[in-house]
Design a protein around this motif. Sequence first.
Motif, PDB file in Angstrom:
ATOM      1  N   PRO A  98       0.983  -1.456  -0.052  1.00  9.02           N
ATOM      2  CA  PRO A  98       0.136   0.111   0.163  1.00  9.02           C
ATOM      3  C   PRO A  98       1.378   1.490   0.124  1.00  9.02           C
ATOM      4  O   PRO A  98       1.534   1.606   0.471  1.00  9.02           O
ATOM      5  CB  PRO A  98      -0.451  -0.198   1.627  1.00  9.02           C
ATOM      6  N   PHE A  99       0.193   1.837  -0.478  1.00 12.58           N
ATOM      7  CA  PHE A  99       0.825   3.742  -0.223  1.00 12.58           C
ATOM      8  C   PHE A  99       1.489   3.944   0.902  1.00 12.58           C
ATOM      9  O   PHE A  99      -0.059   3.966   1.823  1.00 12.58           O
ATOM     10  CB  PHE A  99       0.409   5.047  -1.486  1.00 12.58           C
ATOM     11  N   TRP A 100       2.286   4.310   1.389  1.00 17.30           N
ATOM     12  CA  TRP A 100       2.599   5.278   3.123  1.00 17.30           C
ATOM     13  C   TRP A 100       3.851   5.935   2.601  1.00 17.30           C
ATOM     14  O   TRP A 100       4.225   5.581   1.609  1.00 17.30           O
ATOM     15  CB  TRP A 100       2.703   4.221   3.456  1.00 17.30           C
ATOM     16  N   ASN A 101       3.846   6.540   3.282  1.00 15.87           N
ATOM     17  CA  ASN A 101       5.076   7.417   3.749  1.00 15.87           C
ATOM     18  C   ASN A 101       5.389   7.855   5.393  1.00 15.87           C
ATOM     19  O   ASN A 101       4.420   8.345   6.131  1.00 15.87           O
ATOM     20  CB  ASN A 101       4.703   9.394   3.559  1.00 15.87           C
ATOM     21  N   VAL A 102       6.574   7.672   5.585  1.00 20.00           N
ATOM     22  CA  VAL A 102       6.866   8.774   7.120  1.00 20.00           C
ATOM     23  C   VAL A 102       7.886   9.732   6.379  1.00 20.00           C
ATOM     24  O   VAL A 102       8.574   9.557   6.249  1.00 20.00           O
ATOM     25  CB  VAL A 102       7.756   6.729   7.560  1.00 20.00           C
ATOM     26  N   ASN A 103       7.369  10.499   7.258  1.00 17.75           N
ATOM     27  CA  ASN A 103       8.510  11.797   7.246  1.00 17.75           C
ATOM     28  C   ASN A 103       9.317  12.189   9.008  1.00 17.75           C
ATOM     29  O   ASN A 103       8.460  11.683   9.597  1.00 17.75           O
ATOM     30  CB  ASN A 103       7.558  13.621   7.085  1.00 17.75           C
ATOM     31  N   VAL A 104      10.616  11.932   8.396  1.00 25.32           N
ATOM     32  CA  VAL A 104      11.322  11.970   9.994  1.00 25.32           C
ATOM     33  C   VAL A 104      12.002  13.428   9.787  1.00 25.32           C
ATOM     34  O   VAL A 104      12.907  14.047   9.018  1.00 25.32           O
ATOM     35  CB  VAL A 104      12.652  10.773   9.674  1.00 25.32           C
TER      36      VAL A 104
END
Length: 142
Positions: A57-63
């Motif tokens: 699935p589409f996902w993002n993590v901004n760190v």
Amino acid sequence: MKPAVALVSLLLAACSTPPPVDASRVPANPEAAQMGKRAAGDAGDPLRVVRIFGNEPFWNVNVEGDRLVYSTPDDPAGVRLQGRRRAIPGGVEITGSHDGRAFVLTVAQGECSDGMSDETYRLVATFRFGDIDVSGCGEAAK
């Protein structure tokens, strides 16, 4: 009286004139700086500000440091996570928990393709959050 009026006018003008700006301290793109993006050539701390992403699935993590924002198309605002950061060979691992769900983000240097574009990225990542277990690519925030 005219010299007094002129003197007051000069003093007021001097007070309202802003001090000179040091151009070396002003970001080239102030809007980008507010969004946590780096100016070109600003390497900063390695892997301090990165964008991790994957599909199916589409996902993002901004760190940013030890703070993460995990988002998906169903939850674009995302979940804010605060973790503990530790160096690992070639990368970093950030761990913690949120609402009783453990999370682990591992980011390491390596060649990565997102599988949908012809882009090759320099970071490989895995992210576990509760029962979610995904892998993807990453890049330094720009």
